[in-house]
Design an enzyme around this catalytic site. Structure first.
Site, PDB file in Angstrom:
ATOM      1  N   SER A 150      17.274  20.628 -16.506  1.00  0.00           N
ATOM      2  CA  SER A 150      16.676  21.982 -16.877  1.00  0.00           C
ATOM      3  C   SER A 150      17.958  23.131 -16.821  1.00  0.00           C
ATOM      4  O   SER A 150      18.693  23.026 -15.873  1.00  0.00           O
ATOM      5  CB  SER A 150      15.542  22.507 -15.830  1.00  0.00           C
ATOM      6  N   GLU A 207       9.705   7.894 -17.367  1.00  0.00           N
ATOM      7  CA  GLU A 207       8.423   8.445 -17.589  1.00  0.00           C
ATOM      8  C   GLU A 207       7.903   7.790 -19.115  1.00  0.00           C
ATOM      9  O   GLU A 207       6.668   7.307 -19.175  1.00  0.00           O
ATOM     10  CB  GLU A 207       8.249   9.714 -17.422  1.00  0.00           C
ATOM     11  N   LYS A 219      17.722  19.444 -11.087  1.00  0.00           N
ATOM     12  CA  LYS A 219      16.703  18.993 -11.468  1.00  0.00           C
ATOM     13  C   LYS A 219      17.240  17.661 -12.450  1.00  0.00           C
ATOM     14  O   LYS A 219      18.196  17.918 -13.426  1.00  0.00           O
ATOM     15  CB  LYS A 219      15.967  19.561 -12.152  1.00  0.00           C
ATOM     16  N   HIS A 225       0.837  -1.417  -0.032  1.00  0.00           N
ATOM     17  CA  HIS A 225       0.024   0.250  -0.130  1.00  0.00           C
ATOM     18  C   HIS A 225       0.826   1.233  -0.077  1.00  0.00           C
ATOM     19  O   HIS A 225       0.450   2.282   0.387  1.00  0.00           O
ATOM     20  CB  HIS A 225      -0.887  -0.042   1.226  1.00  0.00           C
TER      21      HIS A 225
END
Lengths: 466, 466, 466, 466
Positions: A284, A297, A290, A163
């Site tokens: 970036s 993804e 970052k 969970h």
């Protein structure tokens, strides 16, 4: 055999009063995507030609001319100077028309005892067989990367989640080995699908077989098939092999999506368990801290297109009367796209896993937060004090609340404090409260103990790596 | 082992300030559908209990009490007087709570070294294994019905269609044998899926394995599994076996939908090839000639729900972080529904095929309409006059146009008429122009010649029927 | 009108030599699920009956008897003592048969000028219209809960994520208001679907309309439809309204799945942004700190079954020749299931959002970690020093690396340190480096500034709440 | 605004130790497909630029240079000599990098107050709006073709089928008008989707809005949007408009698949109702009678890829945490493919319908076979003799059996024969037994009477054609 499927204008157009509508030229040809099958198409034609010669249906001179012409065509395509024509609709007609240009009348004898219906089914099976094998090797490389990381982190403790909540400590190596199992099953499915698909449609002709004295066993053998397909109508109207592959691909994509999700989570500041390498992230210009996990993804997002491809072909085949229908031309683009998608996903994942940097300290800290050894305490009460498990649970609940109230870990509670709740507890209990010990004790087969993980690594190398 | 998944109120609710929301009682419990797993749940518990005794983790007195209690519960459920409670959420808690009522404290010892996570995974695998075997037998019965009809109609000529247009004559038996191949592959997929799924999760516990000295090999063996699952985290978070079954079921549904579509077509006045029996059609009180092919239509329409079940579980698993998440509770309803759907579809189809009345005259007439032996004529020109196939095609095109112009069948053209187009034609050509002859000549392996069909029938009985 | 669809044995079975096969009784009846339409079926019959009387097709005595009988049946079903019979297949035949028992011969006049084909299409449209309205109200309640929380947290700073990486600070209220927009679009889709579906099929009869002088406008009006359906064949073979609803439901489920995913993440120790209430979580008897986000996980997992329902009906309708086919009976179960699923999901989500406890401190701390105001610094350079944006990016990159090297936040860097990189920077820059200021400055329409969020809250109440 | 999404190496790569992996170059760039958005990307940039100038954020000289540079780029791309680079990943970076080459430093000012996140969302919405409008016009043309044929065949009698069995006579025009309704709903869905999607994301920037004093109303208006999107986070993470379009496209594809199925059936010898024109069929060089309905089959088969595209994007968005994630890059290929697929399907169908030759004799003959006027006989018994409908059914059943036994049509039965079954029948009954009369009498609104069809044609021209 006849061109049962639509033949190009030059061949069947004579009696048609008008040419095809402009939109027909847009919807009908498949050459833009089926040219990808050129090597398989030519290999199939060569095997068919050799069989026709061996059976005396074609004389050896014509056979030699055809084979040479086909070789020349293969070379032209490989070199990039083959004159593909959309008016010739598909790869089969493009090759055959070119063969006529190269060798003349004999070219017309190649299409004896076959049709485009059995030809295209053969081409796709050959392509898919090779693709499955390539993909199998790529998944093996992914398993190898996972196994290597698992070995490195056989004892690296992390929180085991259910969970998305900490449940019990496990090791990072054990976690990765779960994926080795998943991808192992994927390879099994690919192998089963490949085996089932490895039957040769050639010689089924348009749909009914042929009266020419062909030898389908010979053609099948020459092309590496296990046997000829047993029923000619099934042979030209079957696309199970496409769907079964897409089903297997969907599971691969699903497994990749789970691992990708975990990488995205682990790389986020909320977890900060791993650092993805520069090679698989994007940055970036303004926020140099970052590292966007783009590859992970994309792998996750691409799951959709693989599921979509599966639905596309399942829908296409639903309720289709036998035998060949032009609808079936719609099998190839989803197949190619899904195959390319899982391949690039597997390879990108392999790189990400191989390059992964694990922050063992962060993992350990997260494992110690929460009360992940509470189960171990309950087990201890069962084993050493003979409490029924459900009652042990109750006692542990009270002890955890005590620790929570004091703001300490279970291992930091004094024996006195615990004895107020259950007087028979002795200091043997501390054996099980530290996360390393909790992990080390789970030695049941398949459990997370580092020794188990190392054994699993060794077995996995034998089971999965060549 | 802990109840890693949500446990019922009585067990974990103590410290929760408020009870579950009303809507929670609506969304959370699974007992309404997972009660279907009761026999598997009890079998799993008995095997686990016996292993605990054998390993000395449980004393034999408790073990005997538990086994007897479980038997009593099985009997209660079978008799229909078991007091299911939604507050106890699922089948596992219902059984365990009842066991406590029946045998007292010892019941609490059963849950040692396991959790609901490995328990439910075991239950579903056991259920699916049995269901796969039942379904395999049902498909075998369908194959038997198809084979019997195929034998009966090994020589019944019908038009072989491509694009729903007559292409070449085939036999009805040959047509049906194509489906025998399809369903044979379906059985192969079920068998592969069953084999791959036949690993035992029990002992994986919540996710990490256990420190109790359990013997997973023994439990696995007792339940008929081939081996214990190799990785405890994979064991509790894997639902591949559900998806692989749903993939196989989708192909079964697709094959059924094709045959159903053909039955609907064949039974329509446009074709009028077959009559479906009363048992599988419905009528209209007002149009007594009407036999609506309801069963065939329902089978075709139900394809959607099987595909939908596949997409449901694929979607559910997409991007799910390890290990167990409550999302996975959503695997069972699509699985049960798809299994029931393909089962009823296969059984209804078996009945329809067995009962089918074939109008051989109508089939033959349809085969003779069109110019379905044109390909045979072309082949004759190739074989007897040595024309390249593409040129033979051209000649045949002209001859067919001639027949069309005269409004006769090819076999009705005079030799003179044909010789005006190709002077070398002799009366041997009539050998190939009749549909029976066209069919009889297609003796290539897998071809439609009646002798081939009979041989295929014999081989299929050996390959597929027990 | 005839019973175009299969009628029950008593009505059409006379000339059938044998009764339906046993499996037919399993596959054919729909009464187990279409009984849910009883109120709509009876309302439709009453409106039809009143119209027949008004048009003089039925005398008013029979009309009164029928209406009274139908009322009695409705009462029986509501009371739970209606004798449903599977042999009567569906709700229409069950009601009609019962009507005959209650009022005798006159019952037989009700089915004048209609058939089950237009009847069932009417029933489902009525049901769906009411269900859409219920669901619209439930989504409105969810929006209200989101808006209330958004107002409460209009100024609560949190990290705004892209790629699950911190990008720029936003407010929790702003984040929640994004969902208010999503659910607003969902309501718009439901309304559009409802409007498009609100045409009355009654009077289309079996498929062709009728020769009775019926008044379809009157029936349509009586049942609250906007107009009668314009084409009788379309009216009985259209299921667009089911699919369009399932498409809208799929988007609702998708939106719910995103919010559910965020709740699962936010409730995990990795983020620890929110605490879910006891009412929507489950615990573990042994780990009292554990609050498993079961409701959120179930909502997320149930997305699959809604997508599956959509695919089920799309697949069922694919390639279906007009008009009614029995396949269409397969529209109801996916529809009911998807409607129930999104309804329970919306209601459970409403409770979770209303009960949510937000840890503002944790959100703020997470927003300050990372360098989420780096973009603000770049904007400042553009606005105050006139740098082109791309060059400003470059400068900021160097400043962030500097802060990173020193291990401090941007706001903690000295002016001197920054000036070494860009000498023109002055202390006005600190205005933009704190997260509250960064948030407050984003006042562009739709931006995250607290004042904007409050204005958006006010507008949303007007736009969405009654 | 920052490049929140992955930026190309030149822009953010400085601090990355290693370049992207080779496989990253394969998985990451979108330029191969998003170049299709170039016109929209440039239009969006020009509107943004003009707004920045109007708001004083950009001086007018720079603004003019940027606008001129963008025009030049548009011209280059249109001419086909724009130097696309995969290293620059996407259309946005390709355009911006080229702009810098063309106009120098000022190019860097264009990206003020925006990011690629709002930019790409704007581009896709603009593209989809234009595409929806094109598609709407194409569907209108299809409706026009259907309406024209319907008018021509307003009185052409054919069998109206349910369950693919003759039920009642209808007219071919009435049948086609059912599709006009379907495609009318499709256009309604496209219009609703377009309206809902017509909000402008520009100015949402990366996710949080901006501190620059931008005027989002102005940009929105300049680009033809109805308003700016209300929430910046929703604006960059919303893909509803893609999915809603794909849902509408799936219904279009489904409707096309039904009409395509009917064309395939009608063109098969079993029905032989219509002849498809040469322009939309393909032949066989050997069977010149053969007109394979390739276009219809391809349209039917392509349904799968549209459904697949819908599932692809639904799956991709499932469970995605806000805001932008790289997964979303996967929205464009399914969108483009589905849009192209339904467009070519609609256009090919328009041509097929316009070219269709209907065999009115064959249709009439099929309508007379069977006992399609049995319902009319029952209605006559109800209307003229006052029998309850259910009893009338019974009488008709006996009469049909009588005709069946004699092998004649109902209209051929003598009055005496009918009176033996129901003595009150008089010769008025013959009024309703001929198919033309049966059709002509069905004058209820939406019914199949030729006068109705002509009225429906007139209304449809007003409702649907411009």
């Amino acid at each position: 055999m006849s061109a049962e499927r639509s033949a190009a204008n030059p061949l069947w157009g004579g009696r048609f009063a008008t040419g095809p509508a402009e939109v027909m030229a847009e919807i009908n040809p498949s050459i833009d995507f089926d040219r990808r099958l050129y090597a398989e198409d030519i290999a199939g034609s060569k095997a068919h030609c050799a069989m026709l010669v061996a059976q005396g249906i074609l004389d050896s001179e014509d056979g030699a001319a055809i084979a040479a012409g086909l070789d020349e065509i293969a070379a032209e395509i490989t070199r990039g100077d083959f004159p593909f024509e959309r008016a010739l609709e598909d790869i089969h007609m493009n090759v055959e028309a070119r063969l006529a240009t190269l060798i003349g009348e004999a070219a017309g004898r190649l299409h004896t005892a076959r049709s485009r219906n059995d030809q295209v089914a053969t081409d796709v099976r050959l392509w898919l067989r090779a693709e499955s094998e390539r993909l199998d090797g790529q998944i093996e490389a992914l398993q190898a990367a996972l196994i290597d990381q698992a070995e490195r982190h056989a004892a690296t403790v992390m929180p085991g989640l259910t969970h998305l909540q900490p449940a019990q400590p496990v090791t990072f190596g054990h976690h990765l080995m779960a994926y080795v199992e998943m991808f192992g099953r994927d390879r099994g499915r690919l192998a089963d699908a490949r085996r089932r698909a490895n039957e040769c449609p050639l010689g089924a002709a348009a749909l009914a077989g042929t009266a020419f004295p062909i030898d389908r066993e010979r053609t099948a053998r020459a092309l590496g098939f296990d046997r000829p397909a047993a029923n000619s109508m099934d042979a030209v109207s079957d696309r199970d092999f496409v769907i079964e592959f897409l089903g297997a691909a969907s599971l691969i994509a699903m497994h990749l999506s789970r691992l990708a999700e975990e990488l995205v989570l682990w790389a986020s500041p909320g977890f900060a368990f791993v650092t993805l390498s520069d090679a698989f992230t994007t940055g970036s210009s303004i926020m140099p801290q970052k590292r966007n996990p783009d590859a992970a993804e994309l792998i996750r997002g691409k799951t959709g297109r693989v599921y979509g491809a599966l639905i596309a072909v399942l829908t296409m085949m639903k309720g289709l009367a036998m035998t060949f229908a032009k609808d079936m031309q719609e099998d190839k683009e989803p197949l190619f796209d899904a195959a390319d998608t899982v391949s690039v996903g597997v390879r990108a994942m392999t790189g990400m896993i191989a390059d992964l940097t694990v922050d063992a300290e962060a993992l350990r800290a997260a494992a110690e937060a929460g009360y992940a050894t509470a189960t171990d305490l309950a087990d201890w009460l069962v084993q050493h004090l003979g409490l029924p498990f459900r009652q042990a649970h109750h006692v542990v609940g009270r002890i955890v609340r005590l620790a929570e109230g004091k703001g300490v870990r279970l291992a930091d509670l004094s024996l006195e404090a615990m004895r107020e709740i259950e007087p028979r507890i002795d200091d043997g209990v501390y054996e099980v409260l530290a996360v390393e010990r909790a992990v080390a004790r789970r030695t049941s087969f398949g459990g997370t103990a580092p020794a188990n993980v190392r054994a699993a690594v060794a077995r996995a190398r034998e089971r999965f790596l060549r």
